[in-house]
Scaffold this motif. Structure first.
Motif, PDB file in Angstrom:
ATOM      1  N   ALA A  64      -1.499  12.650  -7.809  1.00 22.80           N
ATOM      2  CA  ALA A  64      -0.756  11.423  -8.111  1.00 22.80           C
ATOM      3  C   ALA A  64      -0.899  11.055  -9.582  1.00 22.80           C
ATOM      4  CB  ALA A  64      -1.261  10.283  -7.225  1.00 22.80           C
ATOM      5  N   LYS A  65      -2.050  11.358 -10.177  1.00 20.99           N
ATOM      6  CA  LYS A  65      -2.285  11.043 -11.588  1.00 20.99           C
ATOM      7  C   LYS A  65      -1.350  11.852 -12.491  1.00 20.99           C
ATOM      8  CE  LYS A  65      -4.510   9.187 -15.053  1.00 20.99           C
ATOM      9  NZ  LYS A  65      -4.333   7.745 -15.349  1.00 20.99           N
ATOM     10  N   GLY A 125       0.834  -1.194   0.000  1.00 23.13           N
ATOM     11  CA  GLY A 125       0.000   0.000   0.000  1.00 23.13           C
ATOM     12  C   GLY A 125       0.866   1.239   0.000  1.00 23.13           C
ATOM     13  N   LEU A 126       0.564   2.187  -0.897  1.00 26.59           N
ATOM     14  CA  LEU A 126       1.310   3.446  -0.967  1.00 26.59           C
ATOM     15  C   LEU A 126       0.485   4.519  -0.272  1.00 26.59           C
ATOM     16  CD1 LEU A 126       4.053   3.926  -2.373  1.00 26.59           C
ATOM     17  CD2 LEU A 126       2.816   5.023  -4.232  1.00 26.59           C
ATOM     18  N   TRP A 127       1.105   5.258   0.660  1.00 29.11           N
ATOM     19  CA  TRP A 127       0.335   6.196   1.505  1.00 29.11           C
ATOM     20  C   TRP A 127       1.035   7.552   1.547  1.00 29.11           C
ATOM     21  CZ3 TRP A 127      -4.371   5.343   3.737  1.00 29.11           C
ATOM     22  CH2 TRP A 127      -4.824   6.289   4.662  1.00 29.11           C
ATOM     23  N   HIS A 128       0.413   8.577   0.957  1.00 33.63           N
ATOM     24  CA  HIS A 128       0.937   9.940   1.033  1.00 33.63           C
ATOM     25  C   HIS A 128      -0.168  10.933   0.716  1.00 33.63           C
ATOM     26  CE1 HIS A 128       1.201  10.175  -3.411  1.00 33.63           C
ATOM     27  NE2 HIS A 128       1.635   8.944  -3.334  1.00 33.63           N
ATOM     28  N   SER A 129       0.128  12.207   0.799  1.00 34.01           N
ATOM     29  CA  SER A 129      -0.904  13.250   0.736  1.00 34.01           C
ATOM     30  C   SER A 129      -1.552  13.405  -0.630  1.00 34.01           C
ATOM     31  CB  SER A 129      -0.303  14.598   1.164  1.00 34.01           C
ATOM     32  OG  SER A 129       0.719  14.995   0.261  1.00 34.01           O
ATOM     33  N   LYS A 130      -0.903  12.938  -1.690  1.00 40.99           N
ATOM     34  CA  LYS A 130      -1.453  13.116  -3.035  1.00 40.99           C
ATOM     35  C   LYS A 130      -2.491  12.049  -3.392  1.00 40.99           C
ATOM     36  CE  LYS A 130       1.136  16.641  -4.509  1.00 40.99           C
ATOM     37  NZ  LYS A 130       1.830  16.965  -3.281  1.00 40.99           N
ATOM     38  N   ILE A 131      -2.654  11.046  -2.534  1.00 37.03           N
ATOM     39  CA  ILE A 131      -3.611   9.975  -2.818  1.00 37.03           C
ATOM     40  C   ILE A 131      -5.026  10.439  -2.471  1.00 37.03           C
ATOM     41  CG2 ILE A 131      -4.330   7.634  -2.174  1.00 37.03           C
ATOM     42  CD1 ILE A 131      -1.429   6.944  -1.771  1.00 37.03           C
ATOM     43  N   ALA A 132      -5.967  10.171  -3.370  1.00 38.45           N
ATOM     44  CA  ALA A 132      -7.351  10.605  -3.178  1.00 38.45           C
ATOM     45  C   ALA A 132      -7.994   9.901  -1.982  1.00 38.45           C
ATOM     46  CB  ALA A 132      -8.157  10.329  -4.446  1.00 38.45           C
ATOM     47  N   LYS A 133      -9.013  10.549  -1.410  1.00 42.70           N
ATOM     48  CA  LYS A 133      -9.667  10.026  -0.207  1.00 42.70           C
ATOM     49  C   LYS A 133     -10.252   8.639  -0.432  1.00 42.70           C
ATOM     50  CE  LYS A 133     -13.255  11.119   3.180  1.00 42.70           C
ATOM     51  NZ  LYS A 133     -14.340  12.074   3.564  1.00 42.70           N
ATOM     52  N   GLY A 134     -10.905   8.429  -1.583  1.00 43.33           N
ATOM     53  CA  GLY A 134     -11.509   7.133  -1.873  1.00 43.33           C
ATOM     54  C   GLY A 134     -10.481   6.022  -1.937  1.00 43.33           C
ATOM     55  N   LYS A 135      -9.332   6.316  -2.542  1.00 49.89           N
ATOM     56  CA  LYS A 135      -8.279   5.313  -2.632  1.00 49.89           C
ATOM     57  C   LYS A 135      -7.687   5.025  -1.264  1.00 49.89           C
ATOM     58  CE  LYS A 135      -4.248   4.021  -5.384  1.00 49.89           C
ATOM     59  NZ  LYS A 135      -3.311   4.408  -6.463  1.00 49.89           N
ATOM     60  N   LYS A 136      -7.563   6.055  -0.424  1.00 47.96           N
ATOM     61  CA  LYS A 136      -7.059   5.837   0.940  1.00 47.96           C
ATOM     62  C   LYS A 136      -7.986   4.904   1.716  1.00 47.96           C
ATOM     63  CE  LYS A 136      -4.153   9.845   1.946  1.00 47.96           C
ATOM     64  NZ  LYS A 136      -3.910  10.990   2.837  1.00 47.96           N
ATOM     65  N   GLU A 137      -9.288   5.065   1.522  1.00 44.01           N
ATOM     66  CA  GLU A 137     -10.243   4.203   2.216  1.00 44.01           C
ATOM     67  C   GLU A 137     -10.092   2.754   1.776  1.00 44.01           C
ATOM     68  OE1 GLU A 137     -13.996   5.999   1.390  1.00 44.01           O
ATOM     69  OE2 GLU A 137     -13.753   7.593   2.900  1.00 44.01           O
ATOM     70  N   ARG A 138      -9.837   2.539   0.472  1.00 39.41           N
ATOM     71  CA  ARG A 138      -9.641   1.171  -0.029  1.00 39.41           C
ATOM     72  C   ARG A 138      -8.353   0.569   0.527  1.00 39.41           C
ATOM     73  NH1 ARG A 138     -11.413   3.675  -4.797  1.00 39.41           N
ATOM     74  NH2 ARG A 138      -9.319   3.730  -5.684  1.00 39.41           N
ATOM     75  N   ILE A 139      -7.297   1.397   0.612  1.00 41.43           N
ATOM     76  CA  ILE A 139      -6.015   0.919   1.160  1.00 41.43           C
ATOM     77  C   ILE A 139      -6.193   0.525   2.627  1.00 41.43           C
ATOM     78  CG2 ILE A 139      -3.669   1.621   1.804  1.00 41.43           C
ATOM     79  CD1 ILE A 139      -3.672   3.397  -0.723  1.00 41.43           C
ATOM     80  N   LEU A 140      -6.894   1.364   3.396  1.00 47.37           N
ATOM     81  CA  LEU A 140      -7.126   1.064   4.816  1.00 47.37           C
ATOM     82  C   LEU A 140      -7.923  -0.224   4.983  1.00 47.37           C
ATOM     83  CD1 LEU A 140      -7.912   4.559   6.357  1.00 47.37           C
ATOM     84  CD2 LEU A 140      -6.060   3.039   7.019  1.00 47.37           C
TER      85      LEU A 140
END
Length: 477
Positions: free
Chosen positions: A446-447, A186-201
């Motif tokens: 990130a895109k 899992g890649l975790w940083h400020s440029k990742i969108a909220k929806g993607k962060k929820e999937r990573i979590l």
């Protein structure tokens, strides 16, 4: 009726007392009313019935802080003089309902990098110490050592964390890690969108993801069985958080490794079902948290205090040549001629500058004084596209002036070119070249980062102009 002190998340308040009909567990997350607004908070401790009337806890969310998070929360609050609520705002809580963590071996690791004798010695050294420093030259193969250490950790069923400066967290880095650890990254940083962060979590809490590569904020994810923390580029200033709570993620990683064995919070006796919720199937083994620091230019403090291994030489064959240009111009004929030769050979070029925008300094030619930020007392940079001066420290901006604020002089001179101005100059000098800019003004998602690097690797860009964020964690074919 039970009464509890509640830590109000992300608020500089002392714990507030609330009532509840049910018995609650320490550091479980609840919803409470503060004023007339609903806020999230954590149960801090049970108290006796107060002399005043208190509000009732609205509901439980099902989330809670893990033992590692509790340890960090209390240390940050104490050491960095932060309110518990402010420190609690750093953490992403854990949800037991999603806990299907499988502690079996993770992958077959059949494609791990082959280490040299010196690299193997560095790896053995790191795994024998709770905290160690790999002092390795640029290109000496520190990344291969990290990957090998991560593999050994994941094989035991534990989790691993790779901390990097945010500028090094690129899609290329994710692909490199996925090459060895499949989709369990899992890649975790400020440029990742909220929806993607929820999937990573969600994947992280289920055990599908066992390796996190991230910026300093990744340290506060809900690790339940953390075995290894790697801090790459440990000297980097981006590990320091400038806003409250003011912490250093590198130092927190070191503290975790040195104190996890003797922390009262983490003793197995206190981690009983009566005190803390222990999800079934989880192994709270805090004997094995290890921290590895890595840098080609380690900080003096780390070099002095932490056992280190010196890794010299380069892992890949490369060459370098220095050409000194004493021309006062930002883009001299010598630089242009070398770039033209590179383009004629059908190759690419990368140009680094320390400043984004058009110019770093705007000063009055009459009195010699420059325009500075009223809050930071540093020179403000000129941005032509915004027709403004901007402070690159605090973000303050002001309209582009027409005269000097000190003497009223009308002749203003710009100095020290930035990436935007150099791109314009290159486009004028080399009209056939395809030129792109890579800095914080340009890379806002990130895109965009992924697209630009992909275009450069596919030859759609001839010259890439950027700041130091271009120099870390990238591979160019």
């Amino acid at each position: 009726m039970f009464y509890y002190e509640i830590i109000i998340t992300a608020h500089a308040l002392a714990p507030l007392t609330y009532s509840c009909k049910n018995k609650l567990e320490p550091f479980s997350e609840v919803l409470v009313e503060v004023g007339n607004k609903q806020k999230k908070g954590y149960v801090y401790k049970q108290v006796g019935k107060p002399s005043f009337k208190c509000k009732e806890i609205l509901s439980q969310t099902g989330f809670y802080l893990t033992a590692t998070q509790i340890q960090l929360l209390e240390f940050i609050s104490s050491y960095y003089s932060s309110e518990l609520g402010v420190a609690a705002g750093l953490f992403e809580p854990f949800c037991e309902s999603k806990n299907i963590l499988d502690t079996s071996e993770f992958g077959d690791f059949s494609t791990l990098p082959e280490l040299s004798d010196l690299q193997n010695k560095a790896l053995d050294f790191s795994l024998k110490n709770d905290v160690s420093l790999i002092f390795g030259d640029t290109g000496s193969g520190k990344s291969e050592i990290y990957i090998s250490a991560i593999a050994k950790t994941l094989k035991t069923g534990k989790q691993a964390l790779l901390l990097m400066p945010e500028i090094a967290l690129t899609p290329q880095m994710q692909k490199r890690l996925e090459k060895y650890f499949s989709q369990g990254v899992g890649l975790w940083h400020s440029k990742i969108a909220k929806g993607k962060k929820e999937r990573i979590l969600k994947d992280f809490m289920s055990g599908k993801i066992r390796l996190i590569a991230g910026a300093r904020s990744a340290l506060f994810l809900p690790f339940t069985n953390l075995g290894l923390i790697i801090v790459d580029e440990e000297h980097d200033e981006s590990y320091k958080n400038a806003s409250k709570p003011c912490y250093n993620a590198r130092d927190l990683a070191i503290w975790l490794a040195k104190n996890s064995k003797k922390s009262k919070i983490l003793s197995k006796k206190e981690l009983s079902a009566e005190s803390f919720r222990i999800p079934s199937g989880l192994n709270y083994d805090f004997e094995g948290i290890r921290t590895i620091l890595g840098s080609a230019t380690p900080s003096v403090v780390s070099y002095h205090k932490i056992p280190h291994f010196r890794l010299k030489g380069t892992f890949f064959t490369s060459s370098k040549q220095y050409l000194f240009d004493h021309s006062p111009l930002g883009l001299s004929n010598m630089i242009i001629s070398h770039l033209a030769a590179v383009l004629e050979a059908k190759k690419q070029a990368v140009i680094f500058l320390p400043t984004r925008g058009n110019f770093k300094v705007l000063l009055c030619k009459d009195c010699g004084k420059s325009f500075t930020c009223p809050f930071c007392a540093v020179n403000m940079s000129l941005h032509k596209n915004a027709n403004a001066l901007k402070c690159h420290y605090c973000g303050f901006s002001s309209p582009l002036p027409s005269s000097c604020e000190h003497c009223g002089g009308s002749v203003l001179q710009s100095q020290k070119i930035g990436t935007s101005e150099l791109k314009l100059m290159l486009e004028s000098a080399l009209p056939k070249a395809k030129i792109a800019k890579f800095d914080r003004d340009e890379i806002t998602t990130a895109k965009k980062l992924e697209t630009l690097l992909k275009d450069f690797n596919e030859g759609k860009i001839d010259i890439l102009v950027g700041t130091q964020m271009l120099s870390k964690g990238h591979d160019y074919h």
